[in-house]
Scaffold this motif. Structure first.
Motif, PDB file in Angstrom:
ATOM      1  N   CYS A  60      -0.877  21.240 -13.124  1.00  0.00           N
ATOM      2  CA  CYS A  60      -1.521  20.189 -12.340  1.00  0.00           C
ATOM      3  C   CYS A  60      -2.953  20.547 -11.944  1.00  0.00           C
ATOM      4  N   SER A  61      -3.230  21.806 -11.807  1.00  0.00           N
ATOM      5  CA  SER A  61      -4.568  22.207 -11.377  1.00  0.00           C
ATOM      6  C   SER A  61      -5.641  21.826 -12.393  1.00  0.00           C
ATOM      7  N   THR A  62      -5.251  21.609 -13.659  1.00  0.00           N
ATOM      8  CA  THR A  62      -6.229  21.260 -14.696  1.00  0.00           C
ATOM      9  C   THR A  62      -6.047  19.837 -15.209  1.00  0.00           C
ATOM     10  N   LEU A  63      -5.176  19.066 -14.585  1.00  0.00           N
ATOM     11  CA  LEU A  63      -4.831  17.739 -15.082  1.00  0.00           C
ATOM     12  C   LEU A  63      -5.657  16.666 -14.372  1.00  0.00           C
ATOM     13  N   ARG A  64      -6.196  15.744 -15.172  1.00  0.00           N
ATOM     14  CA  ARG A  64      -6.932  14.605 -14.620  1.00  0.00           C
ATOM     15  C   ARG A  64      -6.361  13.332 -15.239  1.00  0.00           C
ATOM     16  N   PHE A  65      -5.834  12.462 -14.405  1.00  0.00           N
ATOM     17  CA  PHE A  65      -5.249  11.219 -14.884  1.00  0.00           C
ATOM     18  C   PHE A  65      -6.329  10.150 -15.052  1.00  0.00           C
ATOM     19  N   ARG A  66      -6.117   9.259 -16.018  1.00  0.00           N
ATOM     20  CA  ARG A  66      -6.970   8.087 -16.204  1.00  0.00           C
ATOM     21  C   ARG A  66      -6.205   6.848 -15.772  1.00  0.00           C
ATOM     22  N   LEU A  67      -6.839   6.020 -14.963  1.00  0.00           N
ATOM     23  CA  LEU A  67      -6.199   4.796 -14.505  1.00  0.00           C
ATOM     24  C   LEU A  67      -6.534   3.637 -15.443  1.00  0.00           C
ATOM     25  N   HIS A  68      -5.680   2.649 -15.430  1.00  0.00           N
ATOM     26  CA  HIS A  68      -5.861   1.460 -16.268  1.00  0.00           C
ATOM     27  C   HIS A  68      -7.184   0.793 -15.919  1.00  0.00           C
ATOM     28  N   PRO A  69      -7.953   0.342 -16.923  1.00  0.00           N
ATOM     29  CA  PRO A  69      -9.235  -0.313 -16.625  1.00  0.00           C
ATOM     30  C   PRO A  69      -9.093  -1.619 -15.856  1.00  0.00           C
ATOM     31  N   ALA A  70      -7.894  -2.214 -15.867  1.00  0.00           N
ATOM     32  CA  ALA A  70      -7.670  -3.466 -15.133  1.00  0.00           C
ATOM     33  C   ALA A  70      -6.971  -3.196 -13.810  1.00  0.00           C
ATOM     34  N   CYS A  71      -7.446  -2.199 -13.070  1.00  0.00           N
ATOM     35  CA  CYS A  71      -6.951  -1.988 -11.709  1.00  0.00           C
ATOM     36  C   CYS A  71      -8.125  -1.565 -10.829  1.00  0.00           C
ATOM     37  N   ARG A  72      -8.074  -2.012  -9.569  1.00  0.00           N
ATOM     38  CA  ARG A  72      -9.113  -1.704  -8.603  1.00  0.00           C
ATOM     39  C   ARG A  72      -8.449  -1.373  -7.267  1.00  0.00           C
ATOM     40  N   LEU A  73      -9.191  -0.663  -6.418  1.00  0.00           N
ATOM     41  CA  LEU A  73      -8.704  -0.280  -5.103  1.00  0.00           C
ATOM     42  C   LEU A  73      -9.629  -0.858  -4.037  1.00  0.00           C
ATOM     43  N   LEU A  74      -9.032  -1.259  -2.916  1.00  0.00           N
ATOM     44  CA  LEU A  74      -9.818  -1.807  -1.811  1.00  0.00           C
ATOM     45  C   LEU A  74      -9.205  -1.367  -0.494  1.00  0.00           C
ATOM     46  N   ALA A  75     -10.026  -0.778   0.365  1.00  0.00           N
ATOM     47  CA  ALA A  75      -9.632  -0.454   1.736  1.00  0.00           C
ATOM     48  C   ALA A  75     -10.476  -1.297   2.675  1.00  0.00           C
ATOM     49  N   SER A  76      -9.834  -1.934   3.630  1.00  0.00           N
ATOM     50  CA  SER A  76     -10.546  -2.798   4.573  1.00  0.00           C
ATOM     51  C   SER A  76      -9.948  -2.626   5.965  1.00  0.00           C
ATOM     52  N   PRO A  77     -10.772  -2.690   6.997  1.00  0.00           N
ATOM     53  CA  PRO A  77     -10.234  -2.637   8.368  1.00  0.00           C
ATOM     54  C   PRO A  77      -9.608  -3.955   8.802  1.00  0.00           C
ATOM     55  N   PHE A  78      -9.647  -4.959   7.919  1.00  0.00           N
ATOM     56  CA  PHE A  78      -9.118  -6.281   8.248  1.00  0.00           C
ATOM     57  C   PHE A  78      -7.892  -6.606   7.380  1.00  0.00           C
ATOM     58  N   PRO A  79      -7.015  -7.505   7.855  1.00  0.00           N
ATOM     59  CA  PRO A  79      -5.832  -7.884   7.066  1.00  0.00           C
ATOM     60  C   PRO A  79      -6.197  -8.869   5.957  1.00  0.00           C
ATOM     61  N   VAL A  80      -7.006  -8.417   5.009  1.00  0.00           N
ATOM     62  CA  VAL A  80      -7.572  -9.326   4.013  1.00  0.00           C
ATOM     63  C   VAL A  80      -6.514  -9.881   3.067  1.00  0.00           C
ATOM     64  N   LEU A  81      -5.451  -9.143   2.824  1.00  0.00           N
ATOM     65  CA  LEU A  81      -4.419  -9.664   1.919  1.00  0.00           C
ATOM     66  C   LEU A  81      -3.762 -10.896   2.520  1.00  0.00           C
ATOM     67  N   ARG A  82      -3.435 -10.843   3.796  1.00  0.00           N
ATOM     68  CA  ARG A  82      -2.805 -12.003   4.431  1.00  0.00           C
ATOM     69  C   ARG A  82      -3.793 -13.168   4.527  1.00  0.00           C
ATOM     70  N   ILE A  83      -5.051 -12.860   4.836  1.00  0.00           N
ATOM     71  CA  ILE A  83      -6.073 -13.908   4.868  1.00  0.00           C
ATOM     72  C   ILE A  83      -6.182 -14.568   3.497  1.00  0.00           C
ATOM     73  N   TRP A  84      -6.172 -13.749   2.440  1.00  0.00           N
ATOM     74  CA  TRP A  84      -6.246 -14.265   1.073  1.00  0.00           C
ATOM     75  C   TRP A  84      -5.020 -15.115   0.744  1.00  0.00           C
ATOM     76  N   GLN A  85      -3.834 -14.661   1.163  1.00  0.00           N
ATOM     77  CA  GLN A  85      -2.601 -15.367   0.819  1.00  0.00           C
ATOM     78  C   GLN A  85      -2.511 -16.743   1.470  1.00  0.00           C
ATOM     79  N   VAL A  86      -2.829 -16.836   2.759  1.00  0.00           N
ATOM     80  CA  VAL A  86      -2.630 -18.114   3.462  1.00  0.00           C
ATOM     81  C   VAL A  86      -3.756 -19.102   3.190  1.00  0.00           C
ATOM     82  N   ASN A  87      -4.822 -18.655   2.519  1.00  0.00           N
ATOM     83  CA  ASN A  87      -5.938 -19.550   2.230  1.00  0.00           C
ATOM     84  C   ASN A  87      -6.115 -19.816   0.740  1.00  0.00           C
ATOM     85  N   GLN A  88      -5.041 -19.643  -0.014  1.00  0.00           N
ATOM     86  CA  GLN A  88      -5.108 -19.979  -1.425  1.00  0.00           C
ATOM     87  C   GLN A  88      -5.291 -21.491  -1.601  1.00  0.00           C
TER      88      GLN A  88
END
Length: 254
Positions: A143-171
């Motif tokens: 593991c000390s020498t292993l580097r994983f590659r993530l799928h090009p169709a994935c992204r990460l987001l951190a927010s101090p706000f409940p953006v997922l719920r805001i996004w869901q109820v305002n579709q």
């Protein structure tokens, strides 16, 4: 005498800024103002609708007239840099974050960021799952020498706000009248395409830290250390297995 490049640049400025004063009208016909008005109207309409298609939740949150106003300002200040209209609007969240009329809507920029990531992931490149033939070498790797590659169709987001719920109820088409408390807590999200659908997963702190470190190119050991700081009981083996099976992890390098 003006060069063709000068004429084209002046015309583009006139359309984007809706100001024809910089055009040399001696090279234009008698109906020049009418023709320019058509170009201005079509260009701004098409770019506004391109933004609205990517940011329907923002449109719903601020209302159509204000969205058009903000979009026109964005089009003027951030003209398209690509012939592909699908790329237009990538900096709209940052624009909203510094747009004084929406300063009281502190969650709006992060909500827009989530919408852009959904759009970006939908159009991102595909990638085959991690081949089974490579799993044997993965099992014996350090593991000390292993580097994983993530799928090009994935992204990460951190927010101090409940953006997922805001996004869901305002579709678009949603009939929900749920009121969301923007101070109710933040989200750590994985935005990922599966087939032709985009899924959004809420992540625990440890898993988000692990994925973020891997996406930055850190080794498994270093990423695992960061995950343990967030979640002392973080299960590395279970994480690797699950993320290979759902194609979040699609490759590795020693």
């Amino acid at each position: 005498m003006h060069s063709l490049h000068d004429l084209q640049a002046a015309f583009a400025r006139a359309v984007l800024e809706q100001d024809p004063s910089g055009i040399d009208w001696t090279v234009c016909g008698d109906d020049r103002q009418d023709r320019l008005a058509v170009y201005i109207g079509n260009t701004h309409h098409n770019l506004r609708e391109a933004l609205r298609a990517v940011y329907p939740v923002v449109d719903r949150l601020v209302g159509e007239p204000f969205f058009d106003y903000a979009a026109n300002r964005y089009i003027r200040d951030h003209p398209s840099q690509s012939g592909d209209i699908q790329r237009f609007g990538d900096s709209f969240p940052a624009f909203l974050d510094h747009f004084p009329p929406v300063a009281s809507l502190s969650y709006l920029a992060d909500t827009a960021t989530l919408e852009w990531l959904v759009h970006e992931v939908f159009h991102a490149a595909d990638h085959a799952p991690l081949p089974l033939s490579e799993l044997s070498s993965l099992a014996s790797a350090k593991c000390s020498t292993l580097r994983f590659r993530l799928h090009p169709a994935c992204r990460l987001l951190a927010s101090p706000f409940p953006v997922l719920r805001i996004w869901q109820v305002n579709q678009p088409g949603s009939q929900s009248d749920e009121s969301i408390d923007a101070s109710a807590g933040g989200d750590r999200l994985l935005v990922q395409r599966a087939g032709f659908a985009v899924n959004i997963q809420a992540l625990a702190a440890g898993e988000f830290a692990m994925l973020q470190a891997l996406r930055e190119g850190q080794t498994v050991d270093d990423a695992y250390e960061l995950a343990l700081r967030q979640a002392p009981a973080f299960a590395l083996g279970e994480f690797i297995e699950r993320r290979i099976l759902d194609s979040t992890i699609v490759g590795f390098a020693l």
